[in-house]
Design an enzyme around this catalytic site. Structure first.
Site, PDB file in Angstrom:
ATOM      1  N   GLY A 139       0.808  -1.216   0.000  1.00 40.70           N
ATOM      2  CA  GLY A 139       0.000   0.000   0.000  1.00 40.70           C
ATOM      3  C   GLY A 139       0.837   1.260   0.000  1.00 40.70           C
ATOM      4  N   GLY A 140       2.104   1.154  -0.447  1.00 44.42           N
ATOM      5  CA  GLY A 140       2.931   2.340  -0.584  1.00 44.42           C
ATOM      6  C   GLY A 140       3.270   3.034   0.713  1.00 44.42           C
ATOM      7  CB  SER A 224       3.497  -3.330  -3.162  1.00 48.99           C
ATOM      8  OG  SER A 224       3.585  -2.061  -3.772  1.00 48.99           O
TER       9      SER A 224
END
Length: 572
Positions: A139-140, A224
């Protein structure tokens, strides 16, 4: 002396009464129930009542692993949870952490969000010492893209031989606010989101045996930003091994722009100004005034102003603004530099990425080289004009094109996907190999879903999660073709076989599904060219019966070589 059957019989009790038989069975039952996992788990600070499910899995949801990070603990390093005497129900997920740009009235989120969840085979015992899979969501670092994944599918795929742990960590300014005020404060801390992760790993070390897990066999997983977290834990404290994990599987490692606290000052100052916490002139040297003011605000007030702003010199806000910073402690160097220098923990790893990792992030309206360069510069503000011209050369605009999309959309998607995901992934695997790591696997995920292909997304960022966890155990858009009986259902047992094998044996091949190809280790050429025939070989997850090892293409290697050369310069 040998004992014959007749003599042996004289050594038995004269009468084996029904009472004796019943008593023996009762004792056997009591022994088995003492050894097997019970729904109520007693930790030294709390007791939690989990739920035993019909499929042979017991789950404990919404358990605290730290004190609530609110009030004076906002922006502070994670603290031990308070002691609670009564038994607490662990049958519901805790709220997930507040995300950047999220609605302040969203009832699914909260600042009080640091919860951990465990899924374990019900037949396990406190002495089972099963391998543990510890999953870090993506989710960055600004949102939770993978909330509340269910571990039951992976446990079933492992023949009930692993334990799954998922958890939340602080995001956005709650986890990554950075400035000189934060650095200098005795009560605040930098990189709290990462410190939450390490606190959860320490919790696992201390308590996972209560759930049948082995604290000496913890394997990290993550996608991610979760994969970026894995990279940061591998290089944490200059590559110091604190014994928190023995392996890691990273899906689409993400190398974002990394600043120092001083370079992040503009983010802090803007946040302070938006919230009306600017110091008066007479208090200009009392820097803690602004921090105290931020702590006095409600979470809803903070959320109202929790919006991204452009990097200095950029036109538009980046997709993800709040990020880990170089704090000269936990993070001592840029990721490219840390791996290049060999400053990392040597444990077996899987790293990999998807063919079209950039498509879900880039503006579909991109219609020119200038718009493409602007987007890239907004995300990576240290890109120079010379860098951008070279990227244009490396990524000619050759399509394909799609309706309702700008003519340069796929060009900027290809460039962004390589800069942020594909090339860092290959660089990490190459560096690990170059520094002699044994147990180093890489992959490219290229399983095409017809609907995603029609939309122009190709094989998008982290789509393989639906295959690794199973389509019924994740949230969000799982490709319809992954469902039972559909065209890509074959990939589920294949991916789960490799992943559960790696979790159990630190090798994806040992328990792989029958018929799956041997997954060879990644390697880099030696100076004399002796390993050239095996250089940069990775697993290609493609189509049924065509999944195989592939050699990384010459064009991909050329593009990634360039990004490796400029990686430190653009602060990755």
């Amino acid at each position: 002396m040998a004992i014959d059957d007749q003599t042996y019989g004289t050594l038995l009790p004269r009468k084996l009464t029904a009472c004796t038989i019943v008593l023996s069975l009762v004792l056997l039952y009591l022994f088995s129930t003492v050894v097997a996992l019970q729904p109520i788990v007693k930790l030294d600070y709390a007791s939690y009542r989990g739920v035993r499910l019909a499929d042979g899995v017991t789950q404990w949801l919404g358990m605290r692993y730290t004190a609530a990070p609110v009030g004076d603990l906002r922006f502070a390093a994670p603290q031990d949870p308070a002691t609670v005497r009564r038994i607490q129900a662990a049958d519901k997920h805790g709220r997930i952490c507040l995300a950047t740009g999220d609605d302040p009235t969203n009832l699914l989120t909260s600042e009080d969000c640091l919860f951990i969840e465990v899924y374990a085979p019900s037949r396990a015992s406190v002495k089972s010492r099963l391998p543990v899979y510890f999953f870090i969501h993506g989710g960055g670092f600004n949102s939770n893209a993978n909330p509340n994944y269910n571990g039951r599918g992976l446990i079933a795929a492992s023949d009930h031989e692993i334990v799954i742990v998922t958890f939340n960590y602080r995001l956005g300014p709650y986890g990554f606010l950075a400035s000189r005020q934060i650095r200098e404060s005795p009560t605040a801390s930098l990189n709290n989101g990462l410190k939450d992760q390490r606190k959860a790993l320490e919790w696992v070390q201390k308590y996972i045996h209560h759930f049948g897990g082995d604290p000496d066999h913890v394997v990290l997983g993550g996608d991610s930003a979760g994969a970026a977290s894995i990279a940061l834990h591998l290089t944490a404290f200059g590559g110091r091994n604190d014994g928190l994990f023995v392996g890691a599987a990273a899906e689409s490692v993400s190398f974002a722009t990394v600043l120092t606290p001083e370079e992040s000052q503009y983010q802090y100052d803007t946040f302070v100004e938006r919230l009306g916490c600017t110091s008066s002139p007479r208090d200009v040297h009392r820097e803690d005034n602004t921090l105290a003011c931020l702590r006095s605000k409600s979470a809803a007030e903070l959320q109202t102003h929790n919006r991204n702003i452009p990097y200095p010199g950029a036109r538009n806000p980046p997709l993800f603004m709040w990020n880990p910073v170089i704090d000269d402690d936990l993070i001592q160097n840029l990721s490219y530099a840390a791996f290049d220098s060999g400053s990392f923990i040597h444990v077996p790893v899987i790293f990999g990425d998807d063919t079209n990792g950039g498509t879900i992030f880039t503006p579909r309206t991109t219609s020119s080289s200038e718009q493409s360069s602007t987007f890239l510069h907004d995300q990576f503000p240290y890109l120079t004009n010379d860098h951008l011209r070279r990227i244009d050369d490396l990524y000619p605009n050759t399509g394909p094109r799609f309706p309702h999309s700008g003519s340069w959309w796929r060009q900027v998607s290809n460039a962004y996907g390589d800069i942020r995901y594909m090339c860092p992934t290959l660089f990490v695997s190459s560096a690990l190999s170059r520094h002699g790591l044994q147990g180093n696997w890489n992959y490219r995920y290229n399983v095409e879903d017809p609907a995603q292909m029609d939309q122009g997304l190709g094989v998008p960022h982290t789509v393989e999660l639906g295959a690794i966890w199973g389509p019924d155990n994740v949230h969000g858009a799982v490709p319809a073709s992954y469902r039972a009986g559909e065209s890509n259902a074959w990939i589920i047992p294949v991916m789960q076989g490799y992943w559960t094998s790696f979790i159990r044996a630190l090798d994806p091949n040992v328990f792989r599904v029958e018929g799956s190809p041997l997954w060879e280790e990644f390697s880099t050429p030696t100076q004399d060219g002796g390993a050239e025939d095996k250089a940069q070989r990775r697993m290609l997850f493609d189509k049924s019966h065509t999944t195989r090892m592939e050699k990384v293409s010459t064009s991909t290697r050329a593009r990634c070589r360039y990004f490796g050369e400029i990686g430190a310069a653009i602060r990755q």
